[in-house]
Motif scaffolding. Structure first.
Motif, PDB file in Angstrom:
ATOM      1  N   VAL A  68     -45.268 -11.771  37.002  1.00  0.00           N
ATOM      2  CA  VAL A  68     -44.815 -11.674  35.617  1.00  0.00           C
ATOM      3  C   VAL A  68     -43.840 -12.811  35.350  1.00  0.00           C
ATOM      4  CG1 VAL A  68     -45.159  -9.178  35.503  1.00  0.00           C
ATOM      5  CG2 VAL A  68     -42.912 -10.077  36.130  1.00  0.00           C
ATOM      6  N   VAL A  69     -43.783 -13.232  34.099  1.00  0.00           N
ATOM      7  CA  VAL A  69     -42.989 -14.392  33.718  1.00  0.00           C
ATOM      8  C   VAL A  69     -42.023 -14.007  32.607  1.00  0.00           C
ATOM      9  CG1 VAL A  69     -43.048 -16.768  32.857  1.00  0.00           C
ATOM     10  CG2 VAL A  69     -44.920 -15.904  34.303  1.00  0.00           C
ATOM     11  N   PHE A  70     -40.756 -14.337  32.802  1.00  0.00           N
ATOM     12  CA  PHE A  70     -39.738 -14.139  31.778  1.00  0.00           C
ATOM     13  C   PHE A  70     -39.113 -15.491  31.437  1.00  0.00           C
ATOM     14  CE2 PHE A  70     -40.424  -9.842  32.660  1.00  0.00           C
ATOM     15  CZ  PHE A  70     -39.673  -9.021  31.830  1.00  0.00           C
ATOM     16  N   VAL A  71     -39.045 -15.794  30.155  1.00  0.00           N
ATOM     17  CA  VAL A  71     -38.425 -17.031  29.689  1.00  0.00           C
ATOM     18  C   VAL A  71     -37.267 -16.660  28.772  1.00  0.00           C
ATOM     19  CG1 VAL A  71     -38.731 -19.172  28.403  1.00  0.00           C
ATOM     20  CG2 VAL A  71     -40.580 -18.322  29.874  1.00  0.00           C
TER      21      VAL A  71
ATOM     22  N   GLY B 170     -35.027 -14.570  29.319  1.00  0.00           N
ATOM     23  CA  GLY B 170     -34.829 -13.123  29.369  1.00  0.00           C
ATOM     24  C   GLY B 170     -35.895 -12.313  28.683  1.00  0.00           C
ATOM     25  N   GLU B 171     -36.940 -12.978  28.132  1.00  0.00           N
ATOM     26  CA  GLU B 171     -38.010 -12.297  27.409  1.00  0.00           C
ATOM     27  C   GLU B 171     -39.320 -12.399  28.181  1.00  0.00           C
ATOM     28  OE1 GLU B 171     -37.939 -10.593  24.628  1.00  0.00           O
ATOM     29  OE2 GLU B 171     -35.863 -10.955  24.084  1.00  0.00           O
ATOM     30  N   ALA B 172     -40.092 -11.329  28.176  1.00  0.00           N
ATOM     31  CA  ALA B 172     -41.395 -11.340  28.844  1.00  0.00           C
ATOM     32  C   ALA B 172     -42.356 -12.272  28.117  1.00  0.00           C
ATOM     33  CB  ALA B 172     -41.971  -9.928  28.872  1.00  0.00           C
ATOM     34  N   GLU B 173     -43.001 -13.164  28.870  1.00  0.00           N
ATOM     35  CA  GLU B 173     -44.042 -14.038  28.324  1.00  0.00           C
ATOM     36  C   GLU B 173     -45.382 -13.537  28.864  1.00  0.00           C
ATOM     37  OE1 GLU B 173     -44.178 -16.557  26.257  1.00  0.00           O
ATOM     38  OE2 GLU B 173     -42.032 -16.763  25.844  1.00  0.00           O
ATOM     39  N   LYS B 174     -45.936 -12.525  28.193  1.00  0.00           N
ATOM     40  CA  LYS B 174     -47.103 -11.824  28.735  1.00  0.00           C
ATOM     41  C   LYS B 174     -48.349 -12.691  28.807  1.00  0.00           C
ATOM     42  CE  LYS B 174     -45.450  -7.214  27.633  1.00  0.00           C
ATOM     43  NZ  LYS B 174     -45.758  -5.868  27.116  1.00  0.00           N
TER      44      LYS B 174
ATOM     45  N   PRO C  70     -41.358 -22.637  37.861  1.00  0.00           N
ATOM     46  CA  PRO C  70     -40.265 -21.692  37.569  1.00  0.00           C
ATOM     47  C   PRO C  70     -38.915 -22.228  38.034  1.00  0.00           C
ATOM     48  CG  PRO C  70     -41.447 -20.977  39.527  1.00  0.00           C
ATOM     49  CD  PRO C  70     -42.183 -22.183  38.999  1.00  0.00           C
ATOM     50  N   ASP C  71     -37.854 -21.769  37.400  1.00  0.00           N
ATOM     51  CA  ASP C  71     -36.504 -22.098  37.861  1.00  0.00           C
ATOM     52  C   ASP C  71     -36.065 -21.155  38.973  1.00  0.00           C
ATOM     53  OD1 ASP C  71     -36.009 -24.149  35.848  1.00  0.00           O
ATOM     54  OD2 ASP C  71     -36.011 -22.480  34.423  1.00  0.00           O
ATOM     55  N   LEU C  72     -36.656 -19.952  38.992  1.00  0.00           N
ATOM     56  CA  LEU C  72     -36.306 -18.947  39.993  1.00  0.00           C
ATOM     57  C   LEU C  72     -37.507 -18.055  40.245  1.00  0.00           C
ATOM     58  CD1 LEU C  72     -34.095 -17.410  41.704  1.00  0.00           C
ATOM     59  CD2 LEU C  72     -33.733 -15.996  39.666  1.00  0.00           C
TER      60      LEU C  72
ATOM     61  N   GLN D 114     -33.702  -5.604  37.051  1.00  0.00           N
ATOM     62  CA  GLN D 114     -34.468  -4.358  37.040  1.00  0.00           C
ATOM     63  C   GLN D 114     -35.594  -4.410  36.014  1.00  0.00           C
ATOM     64  OE1 GLN D 114     -31.457  -1.320  36.462  1.00  0.00           O
ATOM     65  NE2 GLN D 114     -31.390  -0.857  38.637  1.00  0.00           N
ATOM     66  N   ARG D 115     -35.314  -4.992  34.851  1.00  0.00           N
ATOM     67  CA  ARG D 115     -36.347  -5.088  33.818  1.00  0.00           C
ATOM     68  C   ARG D 115     -37.521  -5.948  34.295  1.00  0.00           C
ATOM     69  NH1 ARG D 115     -33.141  -6.584  30.174  1.00  0.00           N
ATOM     70  NH2 ARG D 115     -33.696  -8.769  29.832  1.00  0.00           N
ATOM     71  N   ILE D 116     -37.204  -7.053  34.954  1.00  0.00           N
ATOM     72  CA  ILE D 116     -38.260  -7.944  35.466  1.00  0.00           C
ATOM     73  C   ILE D 116     -39.022  -7.257  36.588  1.00  0.00           C
ATOM     74  CG2 ILE D 116     -38.679 -10.122  36.674  1.00  0.00           C
ATOM     75  CD1 ILE D 116     -36.228 -11.268  35.179  1.00  0.00           C
ATOM     76  N   ARG D 117     -38.289  -6.618  37.525  1.00  0.00           N
ATOM     77  CA  ARG D 117     -38.933  -5.932  38.654  1.00  0.00           C
ATOM     78  C   ARG D 117     -39.832  -4.787  38.182  1.00  0.00           C
ATOM     79  NH1 ARG D 117     -36.150  -2.522  42.063  1.00  0.00           N
ATOM     80  NH2 ARG D 117     -35.521  -1.478  40.134  1.00  0.00           N
TER      81      ARG D 117
END
Length: 418
Positions: free
Chosen positions: A292-295, A297-301, A338-340, A390-393
């Motif tokens: 999953v990818v977050f940019v 702090g937002e999910a990039e589905k 990715p940065d992380l 937690q949101r990303i996990r």
């Protein structure tokens, strides 16, 4: 001006405000702000709605975390501003309120008179709020009678006041007194939720669960744990409604603070793109992985990826992680850098990823309690960074399991038709 604002709308829950000058003329809520507001620019609008859109000069919105927060914030803002087109309801009736009565066994009811909570612009919104809450904290909406009500049989009025008052056994510590306290506790939680005090309710439930567990009252502990999980589902992460009124940009501010705090922990100056990887399997069968990818702090589905594990040793999480890391490395140019990278696993899984992908910071997640594995350290996360991780996990878990269940269901259908 309104139409030019539309592309900026997010696809998240929130409240939107049509204004004429500085005066709000209509306030509404949405599960998906962009989709809902776009609907106002369709050709087939009711006359009153068309008049409202024509009269509006500006459009503002406030993002929130959940549907419930949107419902409560909408009601609070309508009560505060009394916008013209909210007051003129479609059926010319008074708007609905939620009221908690002052009976010995307080009832939670809807009323068209000025009540404790509201006004809500439509009965559907009121039903939606109460339906969500009643499944977590059962309550009564009826006057006292001689036998248990219908809703008591499906767990929505539990304990039912009718059953409690029919008992002849009263007194401190009696079964009836215990049930009465349980009922009043449910009412207290419903009131707190309607006031937007989600964190307080969750903290109270956690204390209750721990006490029940220490006293080896495991059945009660499990029931309270289920309440916490259901509450998390409709409100997580929790934010008091008043905070959004004080700062309409709170959603964006929270995201920025979360990223800054996490960036400091992992020592990354410009943290924008975060990827998280998770492995899913059932006793080694049909192993899959998710990215999953977050940019910001937002999910990039649109950038999510599924991996069906190919190698024979798929029952080993380590082997699966290595395969996923190798496949990710091959697509670094195509998918972006990715940065992380966050790996849902311990030090072993992190080391495998680092052996394959050498030039990108990689951290893991240790559980019970959740901590971040950075190098050889396990770092306890505080509120903001913890919320983000937690949101990303959780999103990686959800995405991996969805694909895994899809593969299993395909095999099941194939087996039944062969």
């Amino acid at each position: 001006m309104l139409k030019n604002s539309l592309p900026k709308l997010p696809e998240t829950p929130g409240v939107y405000i049509f204004s004429q000058g500085k005066k709000p003329i209509y306030i509404g809520k949405a599960i998906n702000l962009k989709r809902r507001v776009y609907s106002y620019f369709d050709l087939d609008l009711a006359p009153k709605t068309a008049q409202m859109v024509t009269s509006a000069e500006t459009l503002k919105f406030i993002r929130v975390e959940s549907e419930l927060e949107a419902l409560l914030l909408e009601a609070t803002l309508i009560r505060k501003h009394m916008p013209k087109y909210n007051v003129i309801s479609k059926d010319d009736k008074h708007p609905l309120y939620i009221t908690i009565t002052k009976d010995k066994f307080p009832r939670v009811i809807m009323t068209r008179r000025n009540g404790n909570f509201g006004p809500f612009p439509s009965s559907r919104n009121v039903y939606s709020v109460l339906k969500m809450l009643r499944k977590i904290f059962p309550y009564s909406d009826h006057k006292l009678g001689k036998k248990a009500c219908f809703y008591s049989h499906i767990g929505l009025c539990n304990p039912c006041p009718n059953e409690i008052v029919q008992s002849t056994e009263w007194g401190t510590g009696s079964a009836s007194e215990v049930l009465r306290k349980k009922y009043l506790k449910n009412i207290k939680h419903v009131k707190s939720i309607l006031e937007g005090r989600f964190i307080k309710v969750r903290n109270d439930l956690e204390k209750e669960m721990l006490i029940a567990s220490k006293n080896q009252n495991f059945e009660t502990a499990v029931d309270v744990r289920d309440q916490i999980q259901k509450l998390d589902y409709i409100t997580k992460p929790q934010m008091p409604t008043d905070f959004y009124i004080e700062n309409p940009n709170l959603y964006e501010d929270q995201r920025n603070l979360e990223i800054k705090e996490l960036a400091k922990i992992v020592n990354i100056k410009n943290l924008k793109r975060i990827e998280c990887f998770d492995i899913a399997h059932l006793a080694g069968t049909d192993p899959t992985a998710s990215m999953v990818v977050f940019v910001d702090g937002e999910a990039e589905k649109s950038e999510y990826r599924h991996f069906k594990i190919r190698q024979k040793n798929g029952q080993s999480d380590y082997d699966s992680m290595r395969e996923v890391a190798e496949r990710r490395l091959k697509n670094m140019t195509l998918w972006g850098v990715p940065d992380l990278i966050i790996v849902d696993g311990g030090l072993g899984q992190v080391k495998i990823f680092k052996e394959v992908i050498k030039d990108i910071p990689i951290v893991g997640i240790a559980k019970h309690p959740d901590r971040l594995i950075v190098g050889e350290e396990k770092i306890k996360l505080e509120d903001l960074a913890l919320n983000l991780v937690q949101r990303i996990r959780d999103e990686a878990h959800r995405f991996a399991r969805r694909y895994h269940h899809h593969l299993i269901s395909k095999e099941y259908k194939y087996a039944n038709h062969s």
